[in-house]
Every structure is written in structure tokens, then in C-alpha cells.
Motif scaffolding. Sequence first.
Motif, short mmCIF file in Angstrom:
data_model
loop_
_atom_site.label_atom_id
_atom_site.label_comp_id
_atom_site.label_asym_id
_atom_site.label_seq_id
_atom_site.Cartn_x
_atom_site.Cartn_y
_atom_site.Cartn_z
N VAL A 103 66.26 36.07 94.66
CA VAL A 103 67.16 35.76 93.52
C VAL A 103 68.39 34.76 93.48
O VAL A 103 68.51 33.86 92.73
CB VAL A 103 67.76 36.87 92.82
N SER B 129 65.37 42.54 100.89
CA SER B 129 64.33 42.92 100.24
C SER B 129 63.08 41.91 100.28
O SER B 129 62.03 42.31 100.43
CB SER B 129 64.18 43.53 98.78
N THR B 130 63.66 40.48 100.14
CA THR B 130 62.80 39.47 99.91
C THR B 130 61.56 39.64 100.95
O THR B 130 60.52 39.31 100.72
CB THR B 130 63.45 38.17 99.78
N VAL C 139 80.70 38.11 102.23
CA VAL C 139 81.69 38.09 101.48
C VAL C 139 82.20 39.56 101.19
O VAL C 139 81.64 40.50 101.19
CB VAL C 139 81.31 38.05 100.03
N GLY D 7 61.92 40.97 91.75
CA GLY D 7 62.45 39.82 92.16
C GLY D 7 62.06 38.58 92.43
O GLY D 7 62.66 37.65 92.33
N ILE D 8 60.82 39.02 93.20
CA ILE D 8 59.94 37.67 93.55
C ILE D 8 59.68 36.93 92.36
O ILE D 8 59.73 35.77 92.14
CB ILE D 8 58.88 37.87 94.52
N THR D 9 58.96 37.91 91.31
CA THR D 9 58.69 37.43 90.12
C THR D 9 59.52 36.92 89.25
O THR D 9 59.56 35.69 88.49
CB THR D 9 57.77 38.46 89.32
N ALA E 163 55.52 42.22 98.54
CA ALA E 163 53.93 41.90 98.46
C ALA E 163 53.88 40.65 97.83
O ALA E 163 52.77 39.90 98.22
CB ALA E 163 53.35 42.94 97.87
N GLY E 164 54.70 40.12 97.11
CA GLY E 164 54.62 38.61 96.63
C GLY E 164 53.63 38.62 95.41
O GLY E 164 53.38 37.57 94.87
N LEU E 165 53.60 39.67 94.63
CA LEU E 165 52.82 39.65 93.20
C LEU E 165 53.67 39.29 92.49
O LEU E 165 54.84 39.35 92.33
CB LEU E 165 52.29 41.08 93.03
N GLU F 242 74.99 33.65 102.68
CA GLU F 242 74.25 34.84 103.12
C GLU F 242 74.73 35.34 104.43
O GLU F 242 75.21 34.76 105.27
CB GLU F 242 72.67 34.27 103.21
N ARG F 243 74.93 36.70 104.33
CA ARG F 243 75.53 37.46 105.49
C ARG F 243 74.41 37.37 106.58
O ARG F 243 75.14 37.71 107.79
CB ARG F 243 75.87 38.90 105.00
N PHE G 147 67.02 44.23 91.07
CA PHE G 147 65.73 43.54 90.74
C PHE G 147 64.62 44.39 91.50
O PHE G 147 64.59 44.28 92.59
CB PHE G 147 65.63 41.95 91.23
#
Length: 832
Positions: free
Chosen positions: A15, A43-44, A174, A366-368, A48-50, A35-36, A363
Amino acid sequence: MKTHVKALVVGGGAVGTGIAYHLAKAGWDDVMLLERDELTSGSTWHAAGLLPLFNMGYATSHIHDYSVKFYKTLEEETGLNAGFYVVGNLRMAQSQDRMDEYMLYASTAETVGIPYQWMSPAEIKDRWPLVRTEDLKGAIYHPTDGYINPADVTQAMAKGARQRGVTIERKWQVDGYTWTGDHWDVTCTKMVEKGGNLVPSDEQVVVHAEHVVTATGNHAQRTARLLGLKIPAIPVEHQYIVTEPDPALVDWRKANSEHPVLRDADAKWYVREERGGWILGPYERNAPARFLYDVPESFRADLFPLDLERIEEEYMSMIHRIPSSETVGLKDDYNGPICYTPDGNPLVGPAPGLRNMWLAEGFSFGITAAGGTGYYLAQMMVEGEAEIDMASLDPKRYGPWMTTEYAARKNEECYEHVYILHHPDEEREACRPLRTAPAYDRQKALGAQFGQVNGWERPNYYGPLDAPDSFDHDARSFRRGGWWQYAHDEAKAIREGVGLIDATAFAKHVVHGPGAEAFLDWFTCNKLPRVGRINLTYALTSHGTTRTEYTILREAEDRFVLISAGAWHAYDRDFLLKAVADTEDRFGRINVEDWTTRYGVFALAGPKSREVLGSLIRDADPATALSNKRFPWLSLRQVELGMCPTVAVRVAYTGELGWELHHPIEMQTYLWDRLMEAGEPHGLKLVGSRAQNWLRQEKSYRAFGTELGRDATPLEAGLDRFVDLEKEFHGKEAMVETGVRAKCVTVLIDGPEDADPWGREALYDGETKVGRLTSGGYSVAFGKSIGMGYVSPELAVTGQKLTVKMFDRSWPAEVVEDSPYDPTNAVIRVDG
Ligand SMILES: Cc1cc2nc3c(=O)[nH]c(=O)nc-3n(C[C@H](O)[C@H](O)[C@H](O)COP(=O)(O)OP(=O)(O)OC[C@H]3O[C@@H](n4cnc5c(N)ncnc54)[C@H](O)[C@@H]3O)c2cc1C
């Protein structure tokens, strides 16, 4: 590291990366992403990437549709293959109810332009013989859908972002946000590895950012704490399992292409191929919420242990549907945190109470959603508004009453409900009752079946007195459910007799002070009412579209009560308070008091409402107290109803003679009892919001969140008579410049005998799609279905013949004059 940026995006999952990419694409050349840990380490990495296009909401459908199209272009732009497999998506139905759901969805998909096909069980069997089909009714198939590698698509967006000038810094966390008055000072800490954990070092940098976007995934609760907000984004456990190769599948694939993503919604799972085996993703019961307050330092790209028992039912049903999978062993499993919100939509938009702070949290797809969220959020940030109305995703759709316990329990419920039948008349059970007005118990005892709006319990309709607890659940349908006859009789009672509606949930803000008049005159587009009168008016966005609808009651020269939709309390409040603060130099200090929970509202409506109210009113001359002379339409009076001091307002959202009775909340049961006694001889009927929603459409009264929103101006909504073009007001120039791109109309529909539209259906002129319904229901006055919606301006003429797509068929519809019931308002103005 850069210390001065235009926009800082916090979080390098799908996201955040999608947002950074699109901010750069939209023209902001000074964007940094922090990005930490590593990109995709939230989660990314384990998604499953659908990329399911199926979605019952209009804004989310647009978001998903954009992503799917955008991801297909990424390789050409970045040279990175995002691993997009367009294998299609087959949603199977085991029942007619499920097919009805798909047909409603299909009509929504048409409004967005998402392609789909119907398939019979025989066609499915013919094409994919490994799938058992005897117990299926059919399926909906999306050929353009598929799945993607979540890490690859994120890296591709990151590369695209870098190519467009975005700086990406990893291992920076952050840890603090301070608003200085014109920018954010963001405290960032360098993260280091220690014993396998990621821990803060002593190195800190303060980044000066004009705008901040948080996309912190499972860390949303920490973000909320740092910002001093409540954010209902709490993850729930989500598992999927991967099987060993299935010999039958391997054999079949020798001569055939990959199976589409299979979804057996009634069995609550998705399945797709994975290296000759299957991935099963269930949405099972009892998945627990996790990280209610924070993610432990020790939890990095980690997973929870598999809980096979919890998904046994879904596992068995996969074996039923794909019998060859029975003998195949398990190869791998994933149980990761998946962020949820109480209604399943992410939280995207300006943070409540804060400036230049944007949230992109919660999300579950979130991938979608990453590409589309980036696209539309960047529009909001760069241009001020998105081209679609993002209100259904706005972080302010939950008010200050929302708690951690509420969010956790609702998110668990939402997860479990992913594959339930999404009846439009669905009401979810968890965390109820929570916000109840004093009359709740009385209403319940009288058969009220409640809906929840912004946490409030509000009667939807009054069912039988002895109804079992399951009554409303069993009454739900995509067609006319078991509640329909009750709503019908309630609507008729208001047209012919008298009915009482509870409207306590309304948002109520009192605006007062010497500058209040000048402020509101600028803030809203209609003329302000005179003292003792009311007006309907609109506050506009800077793009000239509708931000909020208000009924303004003018109690004194410098005192106004603003009534707006109960569902949008925090959303409206935030806009009002920010506008007041922004214009203090111009209008001086203006006081805003929130009276939402201090006052209850009952609406008494119908031809006999004057008699009912007249018998309660204490007045020197009760016979004339409610006459047109003493109490004209669109005016308000302080009255005494027995011992209850009440602000009575002569207005009715049902389009009948009627009064809204704004009363001190602590006197609500007293007033309720008096109204019931006074109404009894006149056949007073209790009426819920479903009947009211039908009645208001007969009057073409637009509703906020359906006809009214940030994608249409009041002129497009056909509200010209509430817009005073003689005066200057916020958003006026943009509204006029926008012109009329589409126009709101009311249609009467000769629809199916057993169903009415829900307000999500596509409108056609012959073969051409020309618009969509935003509301729908049944008209007791005309004895047929009714709807409101938007069509191109040249079709917005009385008598225009159109068709509405319902249940995969076209039904004749005709554009009717505005307010087809009582167009001259004669019954509302009737004297007595
Ligand atoms: C098992 C499973 C299967 C799934 N399958 C699918 C699927 O098929 N399709 C789909 O669309 N979705 C799927 N999802 C959901 C999907 O994984 C998430 O919706 C998505 O990854 C969310 O992306 P995000 O960027 O919001 O969050 P994340 O990927 O969690 O990213 C947030 C990032 O923010 C960083 N961060 C947090 N706080 C800070 C801070 N203070 N400073 C700096 N950085 C910070 C974190 O380290 C993290 O990298 C699945 C989820 C699970 C658990």
C-alpha cells in the motif's frame, strides 16, 4: 537521509509503495518512503496475491479495477515482472440466493465496466473436469482477474517510484509526529538487527514533511497512539495451506492451461494452483484478532502456528469440490496477520482532527487495493479531491465512541463474514446493542428490528411482537425479504394515517457567536433561514461537489443548529471544525457544540400527525398552535409536549405533513409514552428506516452517501433551488466551472414481481450503459419499484425511457418528474 520533503510515506508494504509511486506520478517530485524493516516485510510478503475484482462497493470496485489494469502495465514501465497470472476467477454458487448475489454484483460491475460471464455447472465441468459440479447452481467468471506475486509487484512499484524520483529508505522507523502549524516534524529512528530482532538504535533524524501518509499495516495501533487517534484497524489471523502436487492436476495440466482462481463462496474458501498442487485459503470461524495494542518487537516477517482444526470444515469442503485433492499431502502453511476494519473497507483519507495527515490503514485486500488506493489517494492529496467519492473509505466513518474492544470483535466478525451472503439488508450481530437511545427497550418490546448506524441502534422496521431472535436474519434476501411487507404497511400508514420514526441518530451541531451568520453564509450554498425558520443546504468541497448536507435551524440571529446524517457524524464534525478554524481570521471565533447525544429526535408524519401532536401540545390556544399561520411549513417553534420542552420543526423527510421533535435525551421515554398514548386513537404506527427510505424517494429527496457525495455537485444532484448563485460561498466557482456532467433523476420501474432495486444497478438506454442507480426501493404511492440515480444530462428528462439491469435482465424504467408524489407539496402544506 533527506530531512525536508513534500510528502513522507510511512510503511513499505504494497500500500505505502503504491501511494509513493502515484504521488510521484501525480507530479510531486519530493516524496520519501520510510520502512522500519525491509520492503514487503509486513503482511505483504505472505499474501496469496489474489486480485479479486468482485466487490459489492462502488468505490472499492473502482480501486480494484484500477489496480488490476495498472499492474498489467508495470513490467513495461519498470522492466520488472510482477508475476501477474491472468488466469481468471470463477465464483461458484451452491444456491439460488448466491446466484442472486452474483447478479446484483454483476449489475454493479457493469456500472464500473468490469467484464464477467455466466457459467452453468455443465460448462464448468466441461472446461475444468476436476471440479465437482453436481451441487452447483452456476458461477460468475471474471476473465481479467487473477493473481500476482505480492513481493514482486511491490518491488516493481518501488522501482517505478524511484524512477520517478521517490527516495526509499529502509530500516528507519517513525517514532513521533509533531505538527508545527505548517508541516510535520517526524522523528525517525535507525533500526538495527540484534539477536534476530529489529531494535531501535540511538540514531535519530527529524524529517520535515509537508504531508505525511501512514500505511503501517499491522502497526496501525502504534501509529494511532503516536497520532493521538483511535483507528479501528486491528489484524486477525488468516491462514492458507499449500498442498503437495496433485497427480490428477499435474496430468490435466499437460494439455490444459491453469485453472482460474476457484471460489466456493458457500464453503468459504478460495483455491488456486501452486506448482502442481493447490493453495486453499479459508475464511473460517473463530479466527482471533491479534496485536490489539502493538506488534511485539520480536514479530518481524513472522507467522503464527497453523491451526488446522479451525479450518477442517473448509478443508473437507475443498476435497468435496476437488475430489482429486483428497489424497494429496500438505506441503506448506501460512498463518499471518491480516488487517481488518469493522466494515471490511480500509481507512483511506484525511486523519480526523489533523492537518496534512493521511491514513491508508486497515487493508484486508491490500495487494488488490494498493494500486487503486495510490491512484485515488494521490488525487485527493495533489488535487484536493478524487474523481470518485471515497467517503465509504474515509477514516472518519467511525466516531469517538469506537474502542479497541469494539474494533477487535467487529474485525473478527468481518473476517468470518467475508464469504457470507452479502444481502444489502444485512445487519451484523457483533457488539450490539452498544449505542442505544432511551426508547430502545420500548421499541424492542414493540417488535423493532434494529439496524446499526454509526454504532446507534435504529429501528429498520417493526416485525411481529413474538418474533424469534432469528427473525431478521431469516428475513434477508436479495429480493423482497421477510421484512418487506412490514415496511410496506409502515410506508402506507404514513401516507394514509400517522407514523412515528426514531431519528435520534442525526448528527447535531450548534454553531453560535457573532460571526456564525457570516461563516455559515460562506460555508453553505443556500440562503440562510430567517430566525425561526429552517433551510436545506449543502457545504461543498473545494471542487464544488457535495461534502455535507445540512438542515439548518435558525434559533436566533447568531445561533444555528446544523442537522446532518447520523452515519456521518465524525466526518461532518471534522469538516466543520476545520473550516471554522481555517477562517477564524475572517469570521472571528465561532463556537461549535456537539449536541448529537444530548438531544433525541422523533419524526411524527402523516395526514393525522397534526391531530396527534395537537392533543399533546400545551399552549394558550392549542387549536391554532399547529396551524399554518402559527406554525408554517419549514419553521421551528419551542413547544411543550406535556412536560417535555421540545424544539418542534415542521418538516418531514417522508413528504407528508409532519414534525420533527427534538427533545432532551433524558426525557425521551416520557415523550415516547405520551406520543404512544396520543397516537393510539389515531392508529399511530411505528415506522422504521426502510419505509422512510422508500417514502423519501417518492419525493426525490436526495440522501447523503447515495445521491449526495463528493463526486457530484449540488447542480448535478438537481438541487438548483437550494443553491443561491447570487452569493459567494465555498466551492461555488469550482461548482459552476464543473458544469453538469451527469444529472440525478428519479425513475419508476416495472421490475420483477418479487424484487426491488437496491441502488447499485446499472441503467441503460437501449444497449448503451448510461448511468447507475444510487437508491432503490418500492413506492407504495405508485405500486411499483422506484429508484434514484445518475444519467447523462440529455437523458434526464421526464418521460425518458430507460432500462434497469436486475437479475441479469433489463426492466423498463421511466424518468419521472422530481417529487413524483405530491409534486406541489400540497399535502405537506395542508392547513389545520
Ligand atoms: C495469509 C494471508 C493471505 C493474504 N492474501 C491476500 C490476497 O490474496 N490478496 C490480497 O489483496 N491481500 C491478501 N492478504 C492481505 C494483504 O497481505 C494485506 O492487505 C497487505 O499486505 C497490506 O499491505 P500494507 O502495505 O497495508 O501493510 P504491510 O504489508 O503490513 O506493510 C506495512 C509496512 O509498514 C511498516 N511500518 C509499520 N510501522 C512503521 C513505522 N512506524 N515506521 C516505518 N515503517 C513502519 C512495516 O514494517 C510494514 O512493512 C493476505 C494476508 C494474509 C495474512
